[in-house]
Design an enzyme around this catalytic site. Sequence first.
Site: not given
Length: 1166
Positions: A506-507, A651, A789-790, A903, A909
């Site tokens: 994960d990030k 945004f 998910g970013d 995303r 995952k």
Amino acid sequence: MKQLGGGEQISEKGRGRKRALWGRGRGVALLWAGPCGSGAPAQKGALRWRSLETTAARRWWCFSEMKYIKPLISEIPWNYNWNYSAMSLLDRQSEGRQSGEQERYLQANNREFNSLFGYPNNSIKTSKYNALNFLPMNLFEQFQRLANAYFLILLFLQLIPQISSLAWYTTVIPLMVVLSITAVKDGVDDMKRHKNDNQVNNRSVLVLMNGRIVTDKWMNIQVGDIIKLENNQLVTADILLLSSSEPYSLTYIETAELDGETNLKVKQAISVTSDMEDNLKLLSAFDGEVRCESPNNRLDRFTGTLTYKGKNYILNHDRLIFRGCVIRNTDWCYGLVVFTGKWRKLQCSPVPSVTVVIDDNNHGPDTKVMQNGGKSAFKRTHIDHLMNVLVLWIFLFLCGMCFILAIGHYIWENKKGYYFRDFLPWKEYVSSSVVSSVLIFWSYFIILNTMVPISLYVSVEIIRLGNSFYINWDRKMFYELKNTPAQARTTTLNEELGQVKYVFSDKTGTLTRNIMTFSKCSINGKFYGDVYDKNRQKVEISEKTEKVDFSYNRLADPKFSFYDKTLVEAVKRGDRWVHLFFVSLSLCHTVIPEEKVEGELVYQAQSPDEGALVTAARNFGFVFRSRTSETIMVVEMGEIRIYKLLAILDFNNVRKRMSVIVRTPENRVMLFCKGADTILCQLLHPSCRSLRDVTMEHLDDFASDGLRTLMVAYRELDNAFFQDWSRKHSEAFLSLEDRENKISIVYEEIEKDLMLLGATAIEDKLQDGVPETIITLSQAKIKIWVLTGDKQETAVNIAYACNIFDDEMDGMFIVEGEDNETVWQELRSAREKMKPQSLLESDPIDDYLTTKPRIPFKIPEEVPSGNYGLVINGYSLAHALEGNLELELLQTACMCKGVICCRMTPLQKAQVVELVKRYKKVVTLAIGDGANDVSMIKAAHIGVGISGQEGMQAMLNSDFAFSQFCYLQRLLLVHGRWSYNRMCKFLSYFFYKNFAFTLVHFWYAFYSGFSAQIALETTYWTMISHIFTWGSLGFYFCILFFLYSDGLCLMFPNVFQLLGVARNTLDWPQVWLSVVLSMVLCMLPVIGYHFLKPLFWPVRVDKVIDRIHHCMSHPLPPRIRTRLKHAGSRRSAYAFSHKQGFGALITSGKTLKAKFPKKNSFPFKK
């Protein structure tokens, strides 16, 4: 109520309301007039439409409420199908698959009615056993091990006295010890799961019962209940939002448990229920009926209808709050429970018009977070599989030895055994040598049972337990700041750590600290953020570097750090551009401030970037203090200024920018915009060309440092122009056809001719040692894939910052196709550039797709022509995971140095991890820190949880846990290598010991007439076994451990290559040479001893045997007999007979009996 479908038109009239519905494919369209009449409550700022026939000129609204128009518009049914995320396509495959339930039907505040459908309560269960089924289930699982099943069969054989030479307890006691140790271990692990389940199920929640708010436990909540949630409280179940304390019934939630993001999301109740607010009388009388989709794992979509007072209202995912979310910045909210617990079997539906068929075979949790959690699977190492294979081969070898000894017994009985019958007679149940040989086969099967080692599994588990303790006791993996040691939460996967080939990470919170800080900026062409000494030499910033003093600002955040004093000096001297830059940062955002204590501001932002920028403006003297639906209050250098909020242009991933339109206290209309430099550069006024070039150079410097960049611009609007634009904006917002495109055009009309202010650089702080760790793992031939998910830009920046990508790569491929054909072409073009040969007809993947063999297919390793990177978003990944495209994706990704998947949903995952496991013969490891990482942690061979900012779910579901990503290199390269080496050497030594001991009995059989006698007494070999077992364990843990150097493993990872699976060692010629030499060296002394002993140390028997052999080889000449003559007469022997002979009796045959054995028993008897 009619089921809404494509092409249907429904028109309903109610008091004070008009409504018309149009079917539009999968969606519907709805317009209505707001409440009218004396009984309709007035809501300030509410959006009201007169009627369908009202012209655009007659439609009106208050632009100060424009921020809330978008949530309110989502009540229109055509909107519920607008915003599909990347997973919507992939999840359609599983639509209706999660359970047999086709539609859920419930009524609020009616438990009796809802109970007819068999909906369960809200309890969860992750444990495997209970008090009744623990013993049978655990024994069933343990006897699936070949060795345990073998010894169970052996125990039954030992109970047969005809074949058993050993007492039954010699097998029962070791087997009981093995089963007991394993059962205790499994029981302790399951008790921990029970404890965790009880902790969750017994949490308290406020429930509306009989007009009163009462406290109840989570597990007692049922579908149709109305619950009350308060600020900072976990959401109990998947609920339909009814009302909240915020204006327009907005509710702010944190979804870290779902997607790992700590930024806030907004949910909004529909207007018909938001009017009830916290009126318990109205809430208790609420009897709305909900028809919605069946439980599924889609986080991005929810469809249903609410029927209340004869009116139908469309429901979408903006109305649903999922279990596991946390309520933020909302004092209270009420929700209707929709999904809970687990599916139950239902014979029929109590409501004829509702189709509900629930299958017990497809049971599972209903809530979204539980369905995305993945299934728990028993993880086994390659060593376990290898031991099972070895035990099977040893078992076959044992049967072969027993068969040889049985044949030897048959031959021995037929040749020599007959002579021993007088001393060792056969039992009455032995009728022939064949029967005796069969019994001897099973007797040797019992005697040689040590060939299959029952103590092997016990010894292995003890070694693994010891290795786990070494991980737990490793002070170099102890995080002092949180006082957290490393934890080996399982003891079965230690040696597998040394075989890891792919790491899925994960990030946010795993590679990074999930903390954004304002690092540098460029304002009006001037660079700020670097520190220089007196000689104008750049100074590297460290902890000793002096920070900027913000004492002049009493509202400054004490945690904020900045080192360039020139920026503060520019603020203090009133630099116009610097002030305008920070005013823009303090206004252009959607941050929600929270001030519980005077002067202590806490910002809740939808994006961590926004929070960092607003915090920076706050410290430099432009403090965003509060906001309402109409105004924004900013304290500028101690002066309070109120800006009127006119519009927010939010945004999205296409626009890649956001803007706000405000009216200043001086009555000027200003537009402030921030966004990606690639977008804003195209929207700048031509006069900013030179400033743009300078700023772009600064942005390149920011990007080279791995910083996240944004460009900031503004535009002053003419009042008449803005009024005209507002009218166009309202028309576009109310448009039924091509609404999104029209809104985008209106946005572009005002977001042009912008004046550039500057750029910002935000540092997403990496955890300590992350770049060095990834470099070390790469040198050890371990590939790193980031599954996050970013958004894509953020993920790529982090990839460069932590050395997954680097500037020296030969290329980077971005897959962003929106259909199967485009994704396939992008993947094929990437493969063609990396390795053109892989596209030839002889490619093994193409052969597989052509032939489709039934055997499992493994993709071989391929070496590309250089170093490449791959970036793919969630929507494209949804296509790539379909059908044959998954092999194309895997083959392309595996040739890349690093892979970034952005995303992604939790389920995606897990699917990526499963894809690599299915087609690659490698060991995978997944590491994460949030609940959204649980599914991939469970899917990988090894799961590692980081106890970070996103709760404990990842750690609780992991196999190993620690606090920092940098500890991963020590876990894999040091403990993994140690554990694997110890296990391999132990196994080879253990099997050698067992073979050496068992072959003694095999050899002894040739000297004991194959009579199934033991060479050594049971007491002796038990003592030997204990000495070897416990002695070997002590030898490994007390001596060999000190011969390993962890420093060398980390300093030279490319030298200490991982060994690979132990089965590969059988391909080495040295192994077979060692086996042959060991057998020869073990047998030669025995053979030589038996040949040389009679020559040099003969005993009496040897002399006799030697004399017999000599006489047989040198027979004496026959003696010559001489005839003797006697003088007397010849007499007959019958002359001395006193009675008549037996001749007549013999010839009669009456006395003849079968004196000799049967011919087939002793064929050589004469």
